[in-house]
Design a protein around this motif. Sequence first.
Motif, PDB file in Angstrom:
ATOM      1  N   GLY A  11       0.791  -1.210   0.000  1.00  0.00           N
ATOM      2  CA  GLY A  11       0.000   0.000   0.000  1.00  0.00           C
ATOM      3  C   GLY A  11       0.829   1.268   0.000  1.00  0.00           C
ATOM      4  O   GLY A  11       2.017   1.264   0.363  1.00  0.00           O
ATOM      5  N   PRO A  12       0.230   2.401  -0.406  1.00  0.00           N
ATOM      6  CA  PRO A  12       0.953   3.671  -0.514  1.00  0.00           C
ATOM      7  C   PRO A  12       1.505   4.198   0.800  1.00  0.00           C
ATOM      8  O   PRO A  12       2.356   5.081   0.800  1.00  0.00           O
ATOM      9  N   GLY A  13       1.034   3.691   1.948  1.00  0.00           N
ATOM     10  CA  GLY A  13       1.548   4.134   3.234  1.00  0.00           C
ATOM     11  C   GLY A  13       2.820   3.435   3.663  1.00  0.00           C
ATOM     12  O   GLY A  13       3.379   3.767   4.708  1.00  0.00           O
ATOM     13  N   SER A  14       3.300   2.496   2.879  1.00  0.00           N
ATOM     14  CA  SER A  14       4.476   1.723   3.271  1.00  0.00           C
ATOM     15  C   SER A  14       5.760   2.349   2.756  1.00  0.00           C
ATOM     16  O   SER A  14       5.777   3.089   1.767  1.00  0.00           O
ATOM     17  N   VAL A  15       6.870   2.046   3.417  1.00  0.00           N
ATOM     18  CA  VAL A  15       8.187   2.450   2.924  1.00  0.00           C
ATOM     19  C   VAL A  15       8.489   1.725   1.615  1.00  0.00           C
ATOM     20  O   VAL A  15       9.064   2.307   0.687  1.00  0.00           O
ATOM     21  N   THR A  16       8.097   0.481   1.525  1.00  0.00           N
ATOM     22  CA  THR A  16       8.332  -0.309   0.323  1.00  0.00           C
ATOM     23  C   THR A  16       7.746   0.370  -0.909  1.00  0.00           C
ATOM     24  O   THR A  16       8.385   0.417  -1.967  1.00  0.00           O
ATOM     25  N   TRP A  17       6.537   0.886  -0.797  1.00  0.00           N
ATOM     26  CA  TRP A  17       5.865   1.539  -1.931  1.00  0.00           C
ATOM     27  C   TRP A  17       6.714   2.691  -2.474  1.00  0.00           C
ATOM     28  O   TRP A  17       6.822   2.888  -3.683  1.00  0.00           O
ATOM     29  N   GLN A  18       7.326   3.465  -1.572  1.00  0.00           N
ATOM     30  CA  GLN A  18       8.127   4.610  -1.994  1.00  0.00           C
ATOM     31  C   GLN A  18       9.487   4.160  -2.536  1.00  0.00           C
ATOM     32  O   GLN A  18       9.931   4.629  -3.583  1.00  0.00           O
ATOM     33  N   MET A  19      10.138   3.231  -1.848  1.00  0.00           N
ATOM     34  CA  MET A  19      11.490   2.823  -2.250  1.00  0.00           C
ATOM     35  C   MET A  19      11.522   2.115  -3.593  1.00  0.00           C
ATOM     36  O   MET A  19      12.410   2.341  -4.413  1.00  0.00           O
ATOM     37  N   THR A 134      15.289   7.504   7.550  1.00  0.00           N
ATOM     38  CA  THR A 134      15.843   7.428   8.900  1.00  0.00           C
ATOM     39  C   THR A 134      16.077   5.957   9.232  1.00  0.00           C
ATOM     40  O   THR A 134      15.604   5.054   8.532  1.00  0.00           O
ATOM     41  N   ASP A 135      16.756   5.711  10.328  1.00  0.00           N
ATOM     42  CA  ASP A 135      16.961   4.334  10.771  1.00  0.00           C
ATOM     43  C   ASP A 135      15.629   3.649  11.054  1.00  0.00           C
ATOM     44  O   ASP A 135      15.446   2.468  10.760  1.00  0.00           O
ATOM     45  N   ALA A 136      14.692   4.394  11.658  1.00  0.00           N
ATOM     46  CA  ALA A 136      13.391   3.802  11.972  1.00  0.00           C
ATOM     47  C   ALA A 136      12.651   3.416  10.704  1.00  0.00           C
ATOM     48  O   ALA A 136      11.999   2.365  10.640  1.00  0.00           O
ATOM     49  N   GLN A 137      12.737   4.252   9.670  1.00  0.00           N
ATOM     50  CA  GLN A 137      12.081   3.929   8.403  1.00  0.00           C
ATOM     51  C   GLN A 137      12.754   2.735   7.727  1.00  0.00           C
ATOM     52  O   GLN A 137      12.089   1.892   7.111  1.00  0.00           O
ATOM     53  N   ALA A 138      14.084   2.650   7.855  1.00  0.00           N
ATOM     54  CA  ALA A 138      14.788   1.496   7.307  1.00  0.00           C
ATOM     55  C   ALA A 138      14.358   0.215   8.017  1.00  0.00           C
ATOM     56  O   ALA A 138      14.180  -0.834   7.388  1.00  0.00           O
ATOM     57  N   TYR A 279       9.930  11.478  -0.245  1.00  0.00           N
ATOM     58  CA  TYR A 279       9.515  12.220   0.949  1.00  0.00           C
ATOM     59  C   TYR A 279       8.335  11.556   1.659  1.00  0.00           C
ATOM     60  O   TYR A 279       8.134  11.760   2.863  1.00  0.00           O
ATOM     61  N   LYS A 280       7.566  10.750   0.942  1.00  0.00           N
ATOM     62  CA  LYS A 280       6.403  10.126   1.552  1.00  0.00           C
ATOM     63  C   LYS A 280       6.782   9.020   2.542  1.00  0.00           C
ATOM     64  O   LYS A 280       5.978   8.638   3.386  1.00  0.00           O
ATOM     65  N   ALA A 281       8.009   8.517   2.425  1.00  0.00           N
ATOM     66  CA  ALA A 281       8.444   7.469   3.350  1.00  0.00           C
ATOM     67  C   ALA A 281       8.521   7.973   4.780  1.00  0.00           C
ATOM     68  O   ALA A 281       8.500   7.197   5.725  1.00  0.00           O
ATOM     69  N   ALA A 282       8.611   9.300   4.937  1.00  0.00           N
ATOM     70  CA  ALA A 282       8.742   9.882   6.273  1.00  0.00           C
ATOM     71  C   ALA A 282       7.403  10.006   6.986  1.00  0.00           C
ATOM     72  O   ALA A 282       7.361  10.391   8.150  1.00  0.00           O
ATOM     73  N   ARG A 283       6.310   9.714   6.310  1.00  0.00           N
ATOM     74  CA  ARG A 283       5.000   9.814   6.946  1.00  0.00           C
ATOM     75  C   ARG A 283       4.818   8.713   7.983  1.00  0.00           C
ATOM     76  O   ARG A 283       5.618   7.808   8.102  1.00  0.00           O
ATOM     77  N   GLY A 284       3.719   8.751   8.699  1.00  0.00           N
ATOM     78  CA  GLY A 284       3.469   7.821   9.804  1.00  0.00           C
ATOM     79  C   GLY A 284       3.485   6.382   9.362  1.00  0.00           C
ATOM     80  O   GLY A 284       3.345   6.074   8.174  1.00  0.00           O
TER      81      GLY A 284
END
Length: 311
Positions: A11-19, A134-138, A279-284
């Motif tokens: 889904g678009p809310g995931s880090v995977t979607w952006q990366m 960030t490390d948390a997003q990774a 930039y969307k990866a930084a969202r909640g």
Amino acid sequence: MTRTGDPGLFGPGSVTWQMHGDPMMWVAGIRALYLQALHPRAVRAVMENSDFRRDAWGRLRRTANFVGTTTYGTTEAAERAGARVRRIHRMLTATDPETGERYRIDDPELLLWVHCAEIDSYLHVLRRSGFPLTDAQADRYVAEHRVSARLVGLDPDGVPGSRADLAAYFTAVRPHLAAGADARAVDDFLLRPPTHPLLVPAREVLWRRVAHLAYAALPPYAHELYGRPAPAPAVVTRRLRATGTALRCVPARLRWQLPPKHILRAVARLGPEARPAPYKAARGPAILDQGLSRGPDRARDTTPGRSAGQP
């Protein structure tokens, strides 16, 4: 205009979607191939059951299509792609290059190695080339891919869910890695993949640069095993950042026109706000992340070249 539709497994809310919409994924994929080839049983399974020498580009396209389908496709399409991979793997075996033992290629040990080499490579190359995480997003990214691990037949509970877990896994498996004849064949192939005679000059100018960059991004122990040196880490980081900057200058809409157009179809299904962007990866945290292990929200790790496979 907002549309409603199936967001798929991530889904678009995931880090995977952006990366996974980033053009450096291609360099990361080649790094993963180099790393995967260092597991003698894993690379032997490829040698005995793959036509990569005769259909190299087809194999690369199929791999990219699987990643694109599981990332941006519908839930049904992703599950169907995973079922197909599991069905093929169940039918195949290979011979241990040292003992002569026959083994199944859906052995969880082999599937886990392939999975971890891919996720580490995707994360390492993108971050090192300037993709902002960030490390948390990774850690979120690693945790999200317990889902992709399930698709290929692994128990998600036994799959690393953070960078620390990945690092521990690589430390444990490192004594079992080697650059035997199969790994060297993969190395030779990646440097000189078969192509049409008219395209050989382009291969020498463009492809070899990409292959050398992917190789240079490997952890030092991999360079030692292959026996080929690599530039200093700071030099590699500069080259990765320069390559990433250049590729990201190509308009995303133009890049996404390349077949099989997974991202464009996902945007058409879900609406323009679903377009992947760094930039969307930084969202909640995404809904998918709930219940998955994530590391603490620390400041971004700026150590050049650091990854789970490279302490």
